[in-house]
Design an enzyme around this catalytic site. Structure first.
Site, PDB file in Angstrom:
ATOM      1  N   LYS A  10       9.322  -7.334  24.005  1.00 47.79           N
ATOM      2  CA  LYS A  10       7.892  -7.820  23.742  1.00 47.79           C
ATOM      3  C   LYS A  10       8.127  -9.493  24.233  1.00 47.79           C
ATOM      4  O   LYS A  10       9.271 -10.103  24.027  1.00 47.79           O
ATOM      5  CB  LYS A  10       7.825  -7.723  22.335  1.00 47.79           C
ATOM      6  CG  LYS A  10       8.878  -8.187  21.424  1.00 47.79           C
ATOM      7  CD  LYS A  10       9.097  -9.606  21.019  1.00 47.79           C
ATOM      8  CE  LYS A  10      10.047 -10.061  19.928  1.00 47.79           C
ATOM      9  NZ  LYS A  10      10.214 -11.464  19.804  1.00 47.79           N
ATOM     10  N   PRO A  92      17.315  -8.277  28.484  1.00 47.52           N
ATOM     11  CA  PRO A  92      18.741  -9.012  28.244  1.00 47.52           C
ATOM     12  C   PRO A  92      18.886  -8.734  26.856  1.00 47.52           C
ATOM     13  O   PRO A  92      18.133  -8.762  25.774  1.00 47.52           O
ATOM     14  CB  PRO A  92      18.135 -10.413  28.641  1.00 47.52           C
ATOM     15  CG  PRO A  92      17.250 -10.350  29.709  1.00 47.52           C
ATOM     16  CD  PRO A  92      16.505  -9.103  29.394  1.00 47.52           C
ATOM     17  N   ALA A  94      20.363 -10.396  22.883  1.00 52.40           N
ATOM     18  CA  ALA A  94      19.805 -11.314  22.407  1.00 52.40           C
ATOM     19  C   ALA A  94      19.196 -12.504  22.934  1.00 52.40           C
ATOM     20  O   ALA A  94      19.487 -13.617  23.099  1.00 52.40           O
ATOM     21  CB  ALA A  94      21.350 -11.932  21.709  1.00 52.40           C
ATOM     22  N   GLY A 100      16.685  -4.619  21.064  1.00 54.10           N
ATOM     23  CA  GLY A 100      17.063  -3.762  20.044  1.00 54.10           C
ATOM     24  C   GLY A 100      16.153  -3.116  19.190  1.00 54.10           C
ATOM     25  O   GLY A 100      16.269  -1.922  19.047  1.00 54.10           O
ATOM     26  N   ASP A 134      10.579  -6.329  13.603  1.00 55.16           N
ATOM     27  CA  ASP A 134       9.966  -6.063  14.965  1.00 55.16           C
ATOM     28  C   ASP A 134       9.729  -4.828  15.463  1.00 55.16           C
ATOM     29  O   ASP A 134       8.967  -4.498  16.333  1.00 55.16           O
ATOM     30  CB  ASP A 134      10.688  -6.915  16.111  1.00 55.16           C
ATOM     31  CG  ASP A 134      10.547  -8.438  16.069  1.00 55.16           C
ATOM     32  OD1 ASP A 134       9.808  -8.924  15.541  1.00 55.16           O
ATOM     33  OD2 ASP A 134      11.211  -9.089  16.845  1.00 55.16           O
TER      34      ASP A 134
END
Length: 282
Positions: A10, A92, A94, A100, A134
């Site tokens: 996102k 990617p 973090a 996640g 999220d």
């Protein structure tokens, strides 16, 4: 039997941090969209919940958001079955791209099918909120206005036609550390969220871009000046607009034409190790 769920990244077209609740949670108003950079979550029946990844940077235990999502759904549904969950990483880690959370949302959707629960996306989103703010958006993975603590997701329809270039610098950012650093007693940069929403409704790329801003950008950029440098280079190479996604450090740029986006992408590849040219979903 194996189910495979796509877990898209996102980006935040606008991110407005309004205030901090007494319990420490933040009040948000932001426009988010999903892009065609995605992890793939493979789910098989098993006696217990197990999570593995092909990344050396992610935990494979209860710290993993996908594991937490599976446990939360099992508790909510009273399910005693397990699942073997393998995450094929492309987003990617973090990076401010919600990888996640998207993996967790993919687990909710996949286990909803595997366990035959028949839950609506609204119900899955409510369960997902207990995992991360999220996750509700990622359950839907479409352009939306997200409000509250992340629980109010209002789809907005497809974005105007455009291309997205993502650039992830060689730093990782801890979202909690950035959120803890927000000083609400000082003025924050604020997006014109209404302008972004109206631009999307009218499919007016310039109007949408003119309202974009991320209130967290100055907080993260003060610690990682690479973010400001990436923004400057994006604009120098011809992007219409560039800003940080989420709590960073990934910076994205929007271009209306594919040819312009390709030029920006090729220019950025010489400067940044991780660069992606993608489209918004939908």
């Amino acid at each position: 039997m194996e189910l495979v769920q796509k877990a898209p990244a996102k980006i935040n077209l606008s991110l407005d941090a309004l205030y901090r609740h007494q319990d420490g949670e933040h009040e948000w108003r932001m426009v988010m969209t999903a892009v065609d950079l995605a992890d793939y979550v493979h789910i098989q029946p098993a006696a217990t919940i197990q999570v593995t990844t092909d990344s050396g940077f992610l935990p494979e235990d209860p710290r993993n958001l996908a594991y937490q999502a599976a446990k939360a759904l099992a508790r909510a549904a009273g399910v005693t079955a397990g699942a073997r969950i393998h995450i094929e990483k492309h987003i990617p880690v973090a990076a401010g791209l919600g990888g996640g959370s998207s993996d967790a949302a993919a687990v909710l959707r996949g286990l909803n099918d595997l366990w035959g629960l028949g839950y609506s996306k609204d119900k899955l989103a409510a369960i997902g909120l207990t995992v991360d703010s999220d996750v509700p958006f990622c359950v839907y993975s479409q352009t939306a206005l997200v409000r509250g603590r992340g629980e109010v997701v209002q789809p907005l329809g497809p974005m105007p036609n455009c291309w997205v270039v993502l650039a992830k610098p060689r730093v990782s950012v801890s979202t909690p550390s950035i959120l803890n650093a927000i000083d609400y007693s000082q003025p924050l940069p604020r997006p014109d969220t209404g302008m972004v929403i109206e631009g999307i409704a009218r499919r007016d790329f310039a109007q949408m871009a003119s309202g974009m801003c991320n209130s967290l950008e100055q907080v993260t950029a003060s610690r990682h000046p690479e973010i400001t440098e990436l923004k400057h280079r994006f604009l120098k190479y011809g992007a219409t607009v560039a800003q940080m996604s989420g709590s960073g450090p990934t910076v994205f740029a929007l271009c209306e034409q594919q040819s312009r986006a390709a030029r920006v992408y090729n220019s950025m590849k010489g400067f940044c190790h991780e660069v992606y040219l993608v489209r918004p979903l939908g």
